[in-house]
Design a protein around this motif. Sequence first.
Motif, short mmCIF file in Angstrom:
data_model
loop_
_atom_site.label_atom_id
_atom_site.label_comp_id
_atom_site.label_asym_id
_atom_site.label_seq_id
_atom_site.Cartn_x
_atom_site.Cartn_y
_atom_site.Cartn_z
N GLU A 280 0.90 -1.13 0.00
CA GLU A 280 0.09 -0.10 -0.10
C GLU A 280 1.00 1.28 -0.01
N ARG B 160 2.43 1.79 -3.72
CA ARG B 160 1.71 1.39 -4.88
C ARG B 160 1.81 2.25 -5.88
N LEU C 34 -5.80 -3.02 -5.21
CA LEU C 34 -5.23 -1.68 -5.53
C LEU C 34 -5.07 -1.83 -7.15
N LEU D 185 -3.01 -3.81 -8.88
CA LEU D 185 -1.76 -3.85 -9.33
C LEU D 185 -1.57 -5.40 -9.77
#
Length: 659
Positions: A232, A235, A298, A300
């Motif tokens: 996080e 990111r 997220l 990702l």
Amino acid sequence: MWTREFMIALAVTVTLLGQWFSSSQVLFAREQPTNRSAISKRPNVIVILADDLGWSDTTLYGTTNFYKTPNLQSLASRGITFTRAYSSSPLCSPTRASLLTGMSPARHGITAPTCHLPEVIATPIAPSIAEASIPAAPIQSVTRLDPSHLTLAEILKANGYATGHFGKWHLGPEPYSPLQNGFDVDVPHWAGPGPAGSYVAPWKFKDFDHDPLVPDQHIEDRMAAEAVKFIEQHRNEPFFLNYWMFSVHAPFDAKRDVIESYREKVQPDYPQRSPTYAAMIESMDDAVGTLMQTLDRLGLANQTLIVFASDNGGNMYNEVDGVPPTSNAPLRGGKATIFEGGIRGPCVIVWPSEVRPGTRSDEMVQTTDFYPTILEAVDLEINRDQPCDGTSLLPVLRGGHLAPRDIFTYFPHQPRVPDWLPPSVSVHSDGWKLIRLFHAGNEGQHRWKLYHLDQDQEERNDLSESHLDKVRELDQKIEQFLLRTKAVVPQKNIRFNPTLYRIDLEGVPNSKTTNRKSKNQKNPREKVMGWRPNDQANLLRNDQGMKIDCLGGDPYLIHDLSQVLPAGEYTVRLFFASTAPGDAQWFWSQQGRIPPFNKDYSATFETRKDGMHRWHEFTFRTDKPITSFRLDPARAKGVVQLNKVEVINHEGAASYHWP
């Protein structure tokens, strides 16, 4: 001479300026990005290394009906699963050093998991003296990751990556910790071989406690949570997350409720039947799921390269819930053995932009391959001044194949675990596997085991005697590998006594490798009047000489000579009485020969089981010096009264007499 720290700092500067430099100490991008935005387009990298997770400890290969790994199965559905993935070593620290450096343990020198010990050994040591029962003296391993090796983390950090290490390290304490090897973050900053104290809190880590609101927190849950924080936090920039799990290494404990859920599923005749170990695998798998969910949340996942592997095979020599922790069946052996079960493990690589989801590959891969694979994936080149023993797997990830190659496993140790072997090295080549046992053959020569893995995955059929040309061909490859890596190899043990070495005990575990002694386990037999019996004979001294109680079908006793007898012709005369059925047999051990006793160097003679004393006489010739004798007095239960033994040379003089 510029310092290593300066060179790393220089690499960062070069990356940010977008210039191209050449150096023997750092690695640079093929085309340096000119700004942070360009850097951020490189894929994130996550390496998940499980500890002691065996090939049959997951549902990836259809080899378990007991363990549950749905998150790992989900991970595999996103990428490629390798069916023949090998760790660089059957033990943890060597494999970890190989992952970070791309070097074989034969080259970097860490060949045993001793990096938590206080003694710093910077170069491997090859002693020539060991206990008399060992033909080759095991190597003394390097105990710290060499600071001169440029690690994967240092390279990525020098090229704009945030780097974080979470979990087990086991490559040395300060000043050899992750923080000195390219990582910005190290949690829990622990140098030990496993979790401190237990998996379930309270733990015994220094300056690292469980969450106050979770008194029974599992260490893998906490490590995954810490890793999530790192993701996080970074990111919006490329990151390298090195998550080396504590799971499923000893000590063996897990969440109570999860253990109980498996206890009712145990099948007594199934090889995998430890509910505690099954619960440990579930927590390991949960951590994988936590990371995957975070990447999805997220956004990702599509820009992240993930490597999942194990540091060595499954543990089969400790005891959990009254049984071995796991079974690597159908593979032979486990952790700390060079057989397939000790070095073959699960492996999945996910890279959405390059790898077709849900694919499988039978290509041979090894831990050393991850180093060049990751560097090429992030568009970095390997500097040739730092040797790399691995091969980039990008052709396979993109749907192709690797050029034919061999892989090598160097393990110059002999821990007494199930399926142990003397110090050894192996090569996998075109479906074949050759194991060289250092100095374990006749007169200090090497001995070999040869398996055709394409037809004998279980390694049960040793073909070394029937395929001598293949042995020579593959052993030459081993020799070239040892020279290429400048390996420090085991030396002949100058104290070796062949009579103390039993080939038939290779693979039989030492009692010290189990948590509890078996009730059937016997202490080593003591000598009586110079003779050492096996467990099927009891010896008792008496007025006539010695009484031999034969307890089974293969009783024997060995006498080591105080002085070696020269080669030549000898006549043996024995005076004894017997009530035990079967012919007797006399062996002589030739100096340097392994095994020390062989039917080709023996004489069988007839006896009568009437309890009457008689002389028994025969002649033999030997072309090598004699170091010991062995008498097999019978082939079944009974009593033998041995009164006299004489060995007379060709001149008629007594070379040996007893008592």
